[in-house]
Design an enzyme around this catalytic site. Structure first.
Site, mmCIF file in Angstrom:
data_model
loop_
_atom_site.group_PDB
_atom_site.id
_atom_site.type_symbol
_atom_site.label_atom_id
_atom_site.label_comp_id
_atom_site.label_asym_id
_atom_site.label_seq_id
_atom_site.Cartn_x
_atom_site.Cartn_y
_atom_site.Cartn_z
ATOM 1 N N TYR A 141 35.225 55.056 56.929
ATOM 2 C CA TYR A 141 35.394 56.501 56.749
ATOM 3 C C TYR A 141 34.772 57.304 57.889
ATOM 4 O O TYR A 141 35.181 58.425 58.135
ATOM 5 C CB TYR A 141 34.733 56.960 55.439
ATOM 6 N N LYS A 191 34.612 41.131 54.169
ATOM 7 C CA LYS A 191 35.791 40.431 54.712
ATOM 8 C C LYS A 191 35.324 39.687 55.951
ATOM 9 O O LYS A 191 35.806 39.891 57.076
ATOM 10 C CB LYS A 191 36.901 41.455 55.013
ATOM 11 N N ASP A 223 39.433 40.537 49.114
ATOM 12 C CA ASP A 223 40.718 40.242 48.458
ATOM 13 C C ASP A 223 40.494 39.411 47.194
ATOM 14 O O ASP A 223 41.089 39.665 46.138
ATOM 15 C CB ASP A 223 41.716 39.585 49.427
ATOM 16 N N ASP A 247 35.805 52.173 47.587
ATOM 17 C CA ASP A 247 36.743 53.183 47.103
ATOM 18 C C ASP A 247 37.897 52.507 46.365
ATOM 19 O O ASP A 247 38.261 52.888 45.251
ATOM 20 C CB ASP A 247 37.277 53.988 48.302
ATOM 21 N N ASP A 251 38.606 52.235 41.920
ATOM 22 C CA ASP A 251 39.818 52.695 41.219
ATOM 23 C C ASP A 251 40.392 51.544 40.396
ATOM 24 O O ASP A 251 40.815 51.723 39.255
ATOM 25 C CB ASP A 251 40.890 53.192 42.211
#
Ligand code: IPM
Ligand code: MG
Length: 352
Positions: A141, A191, A223, A247, A251
């Site tokens: 970000y 990752k 993942d 983020d 969700d």
């Protein structure tokens, strides 16, 4: 005790849910003998409309000078023009950065009475109680360079996933200290098979892990983590991860709780006020109808009381009232009922 709280209702359903959360705070204040002084300011699209800026210097200064900030939501179709020079979301990011709130705590609990509100099989949801700690002021970000240009005659856009060691260390240390008061388990999500920033992340997580032999540390690729959140969420406890990964994963995790409208968050720094907001957005489709679920915001005020004002009993009183309200079958539309925003808050207040 006296406390100063800055309110940033924002856009869409933001003002509706913040109004109800403040009613809850006021009842808590009178029951426990506190006084909360509120300063209300514009932030997001409404601030662009009025001042030409999603976050003015004055508003940021007011936020920095109080004990805690309660935010509704920002954004909406009105401000979605990709060529606009300011966006509501920019204000939110500048606020997080300006307050230095590098750790975003997003607890995901499944209330037994809401198990049927989730599309997941009930047996997967038994005992789910996760605390996602999302790094909030670094990563993809905020990394530099960022922007658009034309290179070799081709239009190009760049975002950078950048982390300094200290940014990883401080959020990781917080994860371990919170894990100590829970199930003593940290899942660090990265990752590292692809990203250099994730390899630094993992290296620092491992180092801090070795200083906490009583806490189990595991590394999971993002993942895989996204899959496990659906196939075996009860196996997760404290999850700590990069800004953008957090983020996305939160969700996804909100589906476990039955509705995004249920989930609160607290954003904390080393010092200064914390920022409290539900994890959902401004929901323009239902804005102005008075039907949004206020629980994510009301539970955010409980986190505000706990983390910024150190009022644990007061925080627990709100959480218990919300639990009981759900147990008793009170439901807004997102969780299969018909109560309005205000009626849901009334039900919670009556159980305080
Ligand atoms: C969130 C939101 C924000 C984010 C947006 C509105 C900028 O999705 O708080 O999760 O991406 O951080
Ligand atoms: Mg989000």
């Amino acid at each position: 005790m006296n406390f100063k709280i800055t309110l940033l209702p924002g856009d869409g359903i933001g003002p509706e849910i913040v109004t109800e959360a403040v009613r809850v705070l006021d009842v808590v204040a009178s029951k426990f003998g506190h006084s909360f002084a509120y300063t209300e300011r514009l932030m997001g699209g409404c601030s662009i409309d009025k001042f030409g800026s999603s976050l003015t210097d004055e508003t940021l200064a007011d936020c920095q000078a109080c004990d805690a900030v309660l935010l509704g939501a920002v954004g909406g179709p009105k401000w979605d023009d990709p060529n606009a020079k300011d966006r509501p979301e920019r204000g939110l990011l500048a606020l997080r950065k300006g307050l230095g709130v590098f750790a975003n705590l997003r607890p995901v609990k499944v209330h037994p009475a809401l198990i049927d509100s989730s599309p997941l099989k009930p047996e997967k949801l038994q005992g789910v109680d996760i605390l996602v700690i999302r790094e909030l002021t670094g990563g993809l970000y905020f990394g530099w360079p960022k922007g658009r240009d034309v290179k070799d005659g081709r239009e190009r856009a760049v975002d950078t996933l950048e982390y300094y060691d200290y940014e990883i260390r401080r959020v990781m240390e917080l994860a371990f200290s919170l894990a100590a008061g829970r199930k003593k388990k940290v899942t660090s999500v990265d990752k590292a098979n692809v990203l250099e920033s994730s390899r630094l992340w993992r290296q620092i997580a491992t180092k801090i892990g070795s200083q906490h032999p009583d806490i189990a540390l595991e590394h999971v690729l993002v993942d895989t983590a996204s899959m496990r959140l659906i196939t075996g969420p009860a196996w997760m406890d404290v999850v700590v991860t990069e800004n953008m990964f957090g983020d996305i994963l939160t969700d996804e995790a909100s589906v476990l709780a039955g509705s995004m409208g249920m989930l609160p968050s607290a954003s904390l720094g080393d010092k200064g006020p914390g920022l409290y907001e539900p994890i959902h957005g401004s929901a323009p489709d239902i804005a102005g109808k008075g039907i949004a679920n206020p629980i994510g915001t009301i539970l955010s005020t409980a986190m505000l009381l706990r983390h910024s004002l150190k009022l644990e009993a007061e925080a627990v009183s709100i959480e218990n009232a919300v639990d009981q309200t759900i147990t008793d079958g009170c439901r807004t539309g997102d969780i299969g009922g018909k109560l309005s925003t205000k009626q849901m808050a009334d039900e919670i207040i009556s159980r305080l």
